[in-house]
Design a protein around this motif. Structure first.
Motif, short mmCIF file in Angstrom:
data_model
loop_
_atom_site.label_atom_id
_atom_site.label_comp_id
_atom_site.label_asym_id
_atom_site.label_seq_id
_atom_site.Cartn_x
_atom_site.Cartn_y
_atom_site.Cartn_z
N VAL A 90 -10.65 29.70 -36.94
CA VAL A 90 -9.82 30.91 -36.80
C VAL A 90 -10.07 31.91 -37.92
N ASN A 91 -11.13 31.75 -38.66
CA ASN A 91 -11.36 32.58 -39.84
C ASN A 91 -11.43 34.07 -39.51
N ASN A 92 -11.88 34.40 -38.31
CA ASN A 92 -12.05 35.81 -37.94
C ASN A 92 -10.91 36.37 -37.09
N THR A 93 -9.91 35.54 -36.78
CA THR A 93 -8.84 35.99 -35.89
C THR A 93 -7.45 35.82 -36.47
N ILE A 94 -7.27 34.89 -37.39
CA ILE A 94 -5.96 34.63 -37.99
C ILE A 94 -6.10 34.75 -39.50
N ASN A 95 -5.25 35.57 -40.12
CA ASN A 95 -5.40 35.82 -41.56
C ASN A 95 -4.31 35.20 -42.42
N SER A 96 -3.32 34.56 -41.79
CA SER A 96 -2.19 33.98 -42.54
C SER A 96 -1.89 32.59 -42.01
N VAL A 97 -1.40 31.73 -42.90
CA VAL A 97 -1.05 30.37 -42.47
C VAL A 97 0.28 29.97 -43.10
N HIS A 98 1.17 29.48 -42.24
CA HIS A 98 2.44 28.92 -42.69
C HIS A 98 2.30 27.41 -42.72
N ILE A 99 2.21 26.86 -43.92
CA ILE A 99 2.18 25.41 -44.07
C ILE A 99 3.62 24.94 -44.24
N LEU A 100 4.11 24.22 -43.27
CA LEU A 100 5.47 23.70 -43.33
C LEU A 100 5.63 22.82 -44.57
N PRO A 101 6.85 22.50 -45.00
CA PRO A 101 7.06 21.95 -46.34
C PRO A 101 6.01 20.91 -46.76
N PHE A 102 5.35 21.22 -47.87
CA PHE A 102 4.25 20.37 -48.33
C PHE A 102 4.61 19.64 -49.62
N PHE A 103 5.88 19.36 -49.78
CA PHE A 103 6.40 18.74 -51.00
C PHE A 103 6.82 17.29 -50.71
N PRO A 104 7.02 16.48 -51.74
CA PRO A 104 7.55 15.13 -51.51
C PRO A 104 8.90 15.20 -50.80
N TYR A 105 9.10 14.34 -49.79
CA TYR A 105 10.33 14.41 -49.00
C TYR A 105 10.74 13.00 -48.56
N SER A 106 11.95 12.91 -48.05
CA SER A 106 12.46 11.61 -47.62
C SER A 106 12.78 11.54 -46.14
N SER A 107 12.88 12.69 -45.45
CA SER A 107 13.17 12.67 -44.01
C SER A 107 12.92 14.06 -43.44
N ASP A 108 13.16 14.19 -42.12
CA ASP A 108 13.08 15.46 -41.41
C ASP A 108 11.72 16.13 -41.57
N ASP A 109 10.67 15.33 -41.60
CA ASP A 109 9.30 15.84 -41.66
C ASP A 109 9.11 16.94 -42.70
N GLY A 110 9.70 16.74 -43.86
CA GLY A 110 9.47 17.66 -44.98
C GLY A 110 10.65 18.49 -45.38
N PHE A 111 11.67 18.61 -44.54
CA PHE A 111 12.78 19.50 -44.84
C PHE A 111 13.91 18.80 -45.60
N SER A 112 13.62 17.64 -46.14
CA SER A 112 14.54 16.96 -47.05
C SER A 112 13.76 16.71 -48.34
N ILE A 113 13.66 17.74 -49.17
CA ILE A 113 12.73 17.76 -50.30
C ILE A 113 13.28 16.97 -51.49
N MET A 114 12.41 16.14 -52.05
CA MET A 114 12.76 15.37 -53.24
C MET A 114 12.37 16.09 -54.52
N ASP A 115 11.29 16.85 -54.47
CA ASP A 115 10.79 17.55 -55.66
C ASP A 115 10.13 18.85 -55.22
N TYR A 116 10.72 19.97 -55.62
CA TYR A 116 10.23 21.29 -55.20
C TYR A 116 8.99 21.73 -55.99
N SER A 117 8.69 21.06 -57.08
CA SER A 117 7.66 21.55 -57.99
C SER A 117 6.30 20.91 -57.81
N THR A 118 6.20 19.88 -56.96
CA THR A 118 4.92 19.19 -56.79
C THR A 118 4.53 19.14 -55.32
N VAL A 119 3.25 19.01 -55.07
CA VAL A 119 2.73 18.87 -53.71
C VAL A 119 2.76 17.39 -53.34
#
Length: 583
Positions: A90-119
């Motif tokens: 998609v390099n020539n058609t899409i210029n932005s990417v939303h990566i859903l929560p990429f932080f350490p988490y405990s549930s809800d596929d990332g939306f229960s964040i344990m640490d906001y400062s690390t990947v």
């Protein structure tokens, strides 16, 4: 202070005075303002206040929505695999990417964040994030309403010591929760043993997701530090997750309160001064009229999720009747400069039903629910203030949702699916495409079985090798859809009339034909976007769309000229045309 700094300082103080008007804060708000400016790096002499009503987007902006591990390869960080996929496909058609929560988490596929400062180490590192940000405009979630019950902050809360010990919202029996509106059926209050005895913690979404107490200005200060870190690592779009629930007040619905709106205004002030091209997008899965309030007076969200679009568009395509969609679009106010809509028709969650309240009647909603369930969809529920349960969202992949009509599955699935995107991509606003729409992924029942979560149905994890095999097979639904979407996107991003703030006017072409007109800001380009939303061939008379006969007109999608000598166009089932005066 310089004059600019003084003005910014006064503006921040004003925001804080509104937010904390009824709160006794531990430190003077003047000190809080200084702290916020310092944490954001705005206590320097070169601060520039941005001019109002500036659009930080163009027709070239398209966002891909994905988890960091939606595509995986053995022995490679998923974020590196994602980066490789993006550059290859998609390099020539899409210029932005939303990566859903990429932080350490405990549930809800990332939306229960344990640490906001690390990947999350299972995804990669900050190096992987910044690498993606160097090639694509990066969007990140700011999960600001709640965090994990397994976070260090909540652990300190239970011990009643350290950072986080006073970060969470607790209530006593006198707090009136009778009017609270929330999107879950679990108990709102969680009893928690702490060093100071049992406390009752507020949990809007689940007992693993404990809500912050923004009455404590230290919570706000911590999130400003988080925002600064994200900016420093390349984030330019902030998705304010579940922001509507931020402020709680006894006897109210505890949603969309004025203090919440003022927090959004404060965040906009700080973010746009720190990084003028950064934008805020509010994620407010609520009825349409309430959602629109997050624009403020072009001083709150830069963009709001167009949550009513998915249920209305799916309803249109399964019934062959666009009246509800058309009536909604006619009533949607044009976004002021400095604001825009964020359009999407599929996401990592489901097809939200609250945004359809007041737009679809109960009969239509029931038809939608029954049809989606017949296509393998699941239903998630919410509790009303009177303790009744109502459907909250339909969980289904968009590809499977559009496999047929109310009459059942048919042969027009891919055409119907492409029609949905051709409508969405032409509408006023910035378009967002979910990765499982880009790849025409079907319902993942095995993942639902493994997680016991309905939303997992639309969160498939692709093995990169298997995906490559599917995309190499030109007959597969995955290859066909990706190829078609890329072709449409390549056309879309070249049209000035598709600028997010270009004029939009709804056309009246009957219930089976959905159409609207876009005009570029400089008024040089017009595009008539017309779609047959039914499973039968239909005709439109050129006189009904008032094409100027002295101009040459082209269908951008087919790259064919419009024959002005013929009185009408014939549209096959689910065919769209983008009729432009510029080719």
């Amino acid at each position: 202070m310089t004059p600019v700094q003084t003005h910014l300082y006064d503006k921040v103080c004003h925001h804080l005075n509104v937010i904390y008007d009824q709160v006794d804060t531990a430190q003077p708000l003047t000190e809080v303002a200084q702290t916020l400016l310092s944490k954001m790096g705005l206590d320097q002499d070169d601060v520039t206040l941005p001019a109002p009503h500036q659009n930080h987007w163009t027709e070239q902006d398209v966002v891909l929505i994905t988890y960091g591990d939606s595509i995986v390869t053995a022995d490679e960080a998923p974020l590196a695999t994602l980066h490789q996929f993006l550059k290859q496909h998609v390099n020539n058609t899409i210029n932005s990417v939303h990566i859903l929560p990429f932080f350490p988490y405990s549930s809800d596929d990332g939306f229960s964040i344990m640490d906001y400062s690390t990947v999350n180490e299972g995804l990669g590192t900050w190096h992987d994030i910044t690498a993606i940000a160097s090639d694509f405009r990066l969007m990140s979630d700011l999960v600001i309403n709640h965090c994990s019950s397994r976070s260090a902050w909540f652990n300190n809360f239970t011990k009643s010591e350290g950072v986080g010990s006073d970060f969470f919202f607790t209530v006593d029996p006198s707090f009136d929760t009778s009017q609270v509106i929330r999107p879950r059926t679990s108990e709102l209050i969680r009893a928690t043993e702490t060093a100071q005895g049992e406390q009752h913690v507020w949990c809007t979404f689940s007992h693993d997701q404990v809500d912050f107490d923004f009455r404590n200005s230290k919570v706000l200060e911590s999130f400003i530090s988080i925002i600064r870190q994200y900016l420093d690592n390349g984030v330019r779009l902030f998705r304010l997750d579940a922001i509507a629930f931020l402020w709680k007040q006894s006897g109210t619905s505890c949603i969309n309160l004025e203090q919440t709106h003022e927090v959004v205004r404060l965040l906009r002030t700080l973010i746009e001064c720190a990084q003028p091209d950064a934008i805020i997008i509010t994620e407010t899965n609520i009825p349409n009229r309430e959602n629109l309030t997050y624009f403020g007076n072009a001083n709150e969200a830069h963009a709001i999720y167009n949550f009513s679009l998915p249920p209305l568009l799916v309803n249109t395509l399964i019934t062959g009747d666009c009246e509800y969609l058309k009536n909604w679009q006619m009533r949607m106010p044009p976004a002021q400069n400095g604001t825009t809509y964020f359009n999407f028709i599929a996401s990592h969650d489901g097809i939200g039903l609250r945004p359809a309240e007041g737009l679809l009647d109960e009969r239509e909603l029931n038809t939608l629910l029954n049809t989606m369930q017949s296509f393998g969809g699941l239903v998630s529920w919410r509790s009303t203030p009177d303790k009744k349960q109502k459907p909250y969202e339909v969980n289904i992949t968009l590809f499977d949702a559009l496999q047929g009509t109310v009459k059942g599955p048919d042969k027009w699935g891919i055409e119907r699916f492409m029609c949905a995107h051709e409508i969405m991509l032409a509408m006023e606003g910035i378009p967002g495409i979910y990765i499982h729409s880009l790849l025409a992924t079907s319902n993942d029942y095995e993942k639902v079985k493994n997680t016991s979560q309905n939303r997992s149905i639309n969160r498939h994890r692709w093995d990169h090798l298997k995906l490559t095999e599917q995309l190499s097979d030109k007959r597969s639904q995955h290859s066909r859809v990706l190829t078609k979407l890329n072709a449409i996107l390549a056309i879309r991003i070249k049209q000035k009339a598709f600028h997010p703030n270009a004029t939009q006017f709804t056309l009246q072409l009957g219930s089976g034909i959905f159409g609207f007109w876009r005009q570029s800001i400089d008024r040089k380009q017009s595009i008539f976007c017309i779609s047959n939303v039914a499973d039968i061939e239909q005709q439109i008379y050129l006189s009904d769309i008032n094409l100027i006969s002295t101009h040459d007109w082209w269908d951008l999608l087919s790259q064919e000229p419009i024959n002005m000598d013929q009185p009408y166009l014939t549209l096959t089932p689910y065919q769209s045309v983008w009729i432009s005066n510029l080719n």
